[in-house]
Design an enzyme around this catalytic site. Structure first.
Site, short mmCIF file in Angstrom:
data_model
loop_
_atom_site.label_atom_id
_atom_site.label_comp_id
_atom_site.label_asym_id
_atom_site.label_seq_id
_atom_site.Cartn_x
_atom_site.Cartn_y
_atom_site.Cartn_z
N HIS A 94 7.70 -7.69 -3.74
CA HIS A 94 6.39 -8.07 -4.28
C HIS A 94 6.48 -9.39 -5.04
O HIS A 94 6.90 -9.41 -6.19
CB HIS A 94 5.86 -6.96 -5.20
CG HIS A 94 5.45 -5.74 -4.44
ND1 HIS A 94 4.15 -5.53 -4.02
CD2 HIS A 94 6.17 -4.70 -3.99
CE1 HIS A 94 4.09 -4.39 -3.36
NE2 HIS A 94 5.29 -3.86 -3.32
N SER B 156 -23.30 -8.89 -27.43
CA SER B 156 -22.61 -7.90 -28.25
C SER B 156 -21.58 -8.56 -29.15
O SER B 156 -21.00 -7.92 -30.01
CB SER B 156 -21.90 -6.90 -27.34
OG SER B 156 -20.88 -7.58 -26.62
N GLY B 157 -21.32 -9.84 -28.92
CA GLY B 157 -20.26 -10.51 -29.66
C GLY B 157 -18.94 -10.46 -28.92
O GLY B 157 -17.97 -11.09 -29.30
N GLY B 158 -18.90 -9.71 -27.81
CA GLY B 158 -17.70 -9.65 -26.98
C GLY B 158 -17.57 -10.90 -26.12
O GLY B 158 -18.51 -11.70 -26.04
N VAL B 159 -16.41 -11.05 -25.49
CA VAL B 159 -16.13 -12.26 -24.73
C VAL B 159 -17.10 -12.43 -23.55
O VAL B 159 -17.68 -13.50 -23.36
CB VAL B 159 -14.69 -12.21 -24.15
CG1 VAL B 159 -14.35 -13.51 -23.44
CG2 VAL B 159 -13.69 -11.90 -25.22
N ASP B 160 -17.29 -11.36 -22.78
CA ASP B 160 -18.01 -11.51 -21.52
C ASP B 160 -19.48 -11.88 -21.74
O ASP B 160 -19.98 -12.83 -21.13
CB ASP B 160 -17.92 -10.22 -20.68
CG ASP B 160 -16.48 -9.80 -20.50
OD1 ASP B 160 -15.59 -10.66 -20.64
OD2 ASP B 160 -16.24 -8.61 -20.23
N SER B 161 -20.16 -11.14 -22.61
CA SER B 161 -21.58 -11.46 -22.79
C SER B 161 -21.73 -12.82 -23.48
O SER B 161 -22.69 -13.56 -23.20
CB SER B 161 -22.30 -10.35 -23.57
OG SER B 161 -21.80 -10.23 -24.88
N SER B 162 -20.79 -13.18 -24.34
CA SER B 162 -20.88 -14.48 -25.01
C SER B 162 -20.75 -15.62 -24.01
O SER B 162 -21.53 -16.58 -24.04
CB SER B 162 -19.76 -14.63 -26.04
OG SER B 162 -19.84 -13.62 -27.00
N CYS C 82 5.17 -6.25 1.69
CA CYS C 82 5.56 -4.84 1.71
C CYS C 82 4.85 -4.10 2.85
O CYS C 82 5.12 -4.35 4.01
CB CYS C 82 5.29 -4.23 0.34
SG CYS C 82 6.17 -2.68 0.11
N TYR C 83 3.90 -3.21 2.55
CA TYR C 83 3.19 -2.51 3.62
C TYR C 83 2.56 -3.52 4.58
O TYR C 83 2.56 -3.31 5.80
CB TYR C 83 2.10 -1.61 3.04
CG TYR C 83 1.41 -0.78 4.11
CD1 TYR C 83 1.89 0.48 4.45
CD2 TYR C 83 0.30 -1.27 4.79
CE1 TYR C 83 1.28 1.23 5.45
CE2 TYR C 83 -0.31 -0.53 5.80
CZ TYR C 83 0.18 0.72 6.12
OH TYR C 83 -0.41 1.44 7.12
N GLY D 289 0.84 -1.20 0.00
CA GLY D 289 0.00 0.00 0.00
C GLY D 289 0.87 1.24 0.00
O GLY D 289 2.05 1.17 0.31
N GLU E 141 4.07 -11.01 -6.26
CA GLU E 141 2.96 -11.13 -7.21
C GLU E 141 3.29 -10.61 -8.60
O GLU E 141 2.57 -10.89 -9.55
CB GLU E 141 1.71 -10.42 -6.66
CG GLU E 141 1.80 -8.90 -6.52
CD GLU E 141 2.41 -8.42 -5.20
OE1 GLU E 141 3.25 -9.15 -4.64
OE2 GLU E 141 2.07 -7.31 -4.74
N LYS F 32 -10.75 -11.58 -16.20
CA LYS F 32 -10.89 -11.73 -17.66
C LYS F 32 -10.25 -13.03 -18.19
O LYS F 32 -10.84 -13.74 -19.00
CB LYS F 32 -10.24 -10.53 -18.34
CG LYS F 32 -10.55 -10.42 -19.81
CD LYS F 32 -11.78 -9.60 -20.01
CE LYS F 32 -12.13 -9.42 -21.45
NZ LYS F 32 -13.38 -8.65 -21.59
#
Ligand code: XMP
Length: 533
Positions: free
Chosen positions: A189, A243-249, A99-100, A72, A191, A389
């Protein structure tokens, strides 16, 4: 499609087995907290990110197997800076402070932290001086290992029970451990990818120290979510905007697997899609998945209402408004539904810790269907709320959605309209579609598509003079854009080689009548945004 009889009606059992090994990440406002969650999930462990202000009750109820304290921007030497909730240490589960997080843990358990002149930012090296459960299979005593640091303060006195297991030049307490209480702290870090063995260290924490078994897989998630959707929806009707996008598909196919024809998808075609995209949506969802799909070609309406609109915000708002109106109209024709499906992802629901305060400025009004559920009195079905994603893409593959959709670059809701500065006409849209196709074809042919976050062309509202053959031309100019990014919040320009750009520019000018000049946009974000409007 009939409901799969092998999947239990209640999600409880699956839910438990997938989520039983869960890790809690308490966020102290680091820029890279989400990366901790990504690494933990990649190792097959479910985790959630909560702000450090989460209540004791909530933390106890979550019953995590282990807790990770993020980095942080604050300094623990400031008495008003964030503290670790006491319940974290009372639960007697393993804790890893980063870290923090390390500094706050040390201070609260009786150690000392000071501001240091030896600030370390970027690449650094740690010397491993003792064996430690965090290092198993990754780091050996006596070795020097690369890490990524970003700190001003450092621990200068250990709390009782801790010992030093790794040191660096700027942080003599680079890694500390109290193995009796299973408390660990790292100044660097783990990560970020610049700590090459960081993922292995985190895995050691979640698997070896906290005892998680790694049951979080997309196949398991799919079954669990199908059961959850059935439980939520019952015999109700769901509508989903495609919409043809990944998420809605992915959301649509998953919901369809769960409830079959209780789902109807509505594809509001605003006429601002890329070449062949609308046909592809129809073919994929109707043809391949046999999903009920309403295709409403509303391009006339959108073009009419956008006629003469040149201001980017008015464009966006007009498209957003029309989309909602048309969607609502189609939903009403269907006789309504109790549920609206949305492809909301985990980054949209993480409660973020902000140290800047104050209202943030609206850069662009994003187009979405926000407000629809209230207007239409519908409940939300959001089967992707727990996923990042990358995980949505994996789930899409698990559901056999074609790679062209699953691996597709993000595409903005207002479509090509915000890639045509100035007035929008059908002719301009057609011209841009041709340029865009050539550009994307070359990117795919060069094998670069997956290395790029987003690539697209912009039709510029200027005409320039050129010469082709023996003649003068006076045609339009276009810009090409390609960026790399992890979340769209910041972006770097993709460094194409000149040979590639020359080839694309040559093809565009030769093949797309009406374009005689090609430019490459070399603006990162910030200061630019990814889209031009
Ligand atoms: P900017 O241009 O703000 O874009 O840097 C960041 C990311 O968001 C996408 N974008 C949108 N996505 N509706 C969307 O669904 C929108 O109105 C919208 N505007 C921008 C953009 O393509 C990039 O990935």
């Amino acid at each position: 499609m009939p409901a799969d009889a092998t999947i239990p009606a209640s999600s409880t059992k699956l839910d438990e087995s997938l989520h039983q090994d869960r890790i809690l990440i308490l966020d102290f406002g680091s820029q890279v907290t989400q990366l901790i969650a990504r690494r933990v999930r990649e190792s097959g462990v479910y985790c959630e990110i909560w702000p450090f202000t989460a209540t004791e009750e909530r933390i106890r109820a979550f019953a995590p197997r282990g807790i990770i304290l993020s980095g942080g921007p604050a300094s623990v030497t400031n008495p008003d800076s964030p503290r670790v909730p006491e319940v974290v240490f009372e639960l007697a589960v393993p804790v890893l402070g980063i870290c923090y997080g390390q500094q706050a843990m040390c201070l609260q358990l009786g150690g000392r932290v000071e501001s240091s002149d030896h600030r370390e930012f970027g690449r650094a090296f740690v010397d491993i001086v003792e064996d430690c459960a965090l290092f198993r299979g990754a780091w050996a005593r006596g070795n020097r290992e690369q890490v990524w640091m970003s700190h001003g303060d450092r621990v200068t006195e250990l709390p009782p029970g801790f010992r030093i297991v790794a040191v660096s030049e700027g942080a003599p307490f680079a890694v500390i451990a109290d193995e009796g209480r299973r408390l660990y702290g790292v100044q660097f870090h783990p990560e970020v990818v610049h700590t090459p063995h960081g993922a292995a260290l985190l895995r050691n924490f979640t698997h070896n120290v906290a005892g998680c078994s790694g049951t979080w897989t997309m196949a398991g998630f799919r079954d669990m979510e199908i059961a959850r959707i059935r439980e939520q929806v019952g015999t109700g009707k769901v509508i989903c905007g495609l919409s043809g996008g990944v998420d809605s598909s992915v959301a649509a196919v998953l919901i369809h697997e769960a409830i079959g024809d209780q789902l109807t998808c509505i594809f509001v075609d605003h006429g601002m899609m890329r070449a062949g995209e609308a046909e592809e949506v129809i073919e994929t969802f109707r043809g391949r998945f046999n999903i009920r799909l309403v295709h409403r070609d509303a391009s006339e309406l959108f073009l009419r209402e956008l006629d003469g609109v040149t201001d980017p915000e008015i464009k966006r708002k007009t498209i957003g408004r029309l989309f909602v109106e048309v969607f609502e109209e189609e939903a009403t024709k269907l006789g309504g539904a109790q549920f609206l499906a949305q492809g909301t992802l985990y980054p949209d629901v993480i409660e973020s810790v902000s140290f800047t305060g104050g209202p943030s400025v609206t850069i662009k009004s994003h187009h979405n269907v926000g407000g629809l559920p209230e207007r239409m009195n519908m409940q939300l079905v959001e089967p992707l709320r727990e996923l990042f994603k990358d995980e949505v893409r994996d789930l899409g593959r698990e559901l056999d959605i074609p790679e062209v959709i699953v691996g597709r670059h993000p595409f903005p809701g207002p479509g090509l309209a915000i890639r045509i500065p100035g007035n929008i006409t059908r002719e301009k849209l057609d011209l841009l579609r041709k340029v865009d196709s050539v550009y994307l074809e070359e990117i795919r042919a060069a094998g670069l598509y997956d290395a790029i976050w987003q690539a697209f062309a912009v039709l510029l509202p200027v005409r320039t003079v050129g010469v082709m053959g023996d003649g003068r031309t006076y045609d339009q100019a276009c810009a090409l854009r390609a960026v790399t990014s992890t979340d769209g919040m910041t972006a770097d320009v993709y460094p194409f080689d000149m040979g590639f750009l020359n080839r694309v520019a040559g093809r565009i000018v030769n093949e797309v009548r009406g374009i005689n000049r090609v430019t490459y946009d070399i603006t990162s974000k910030p200061p630019g945004t990814i889209e031009w409007e």
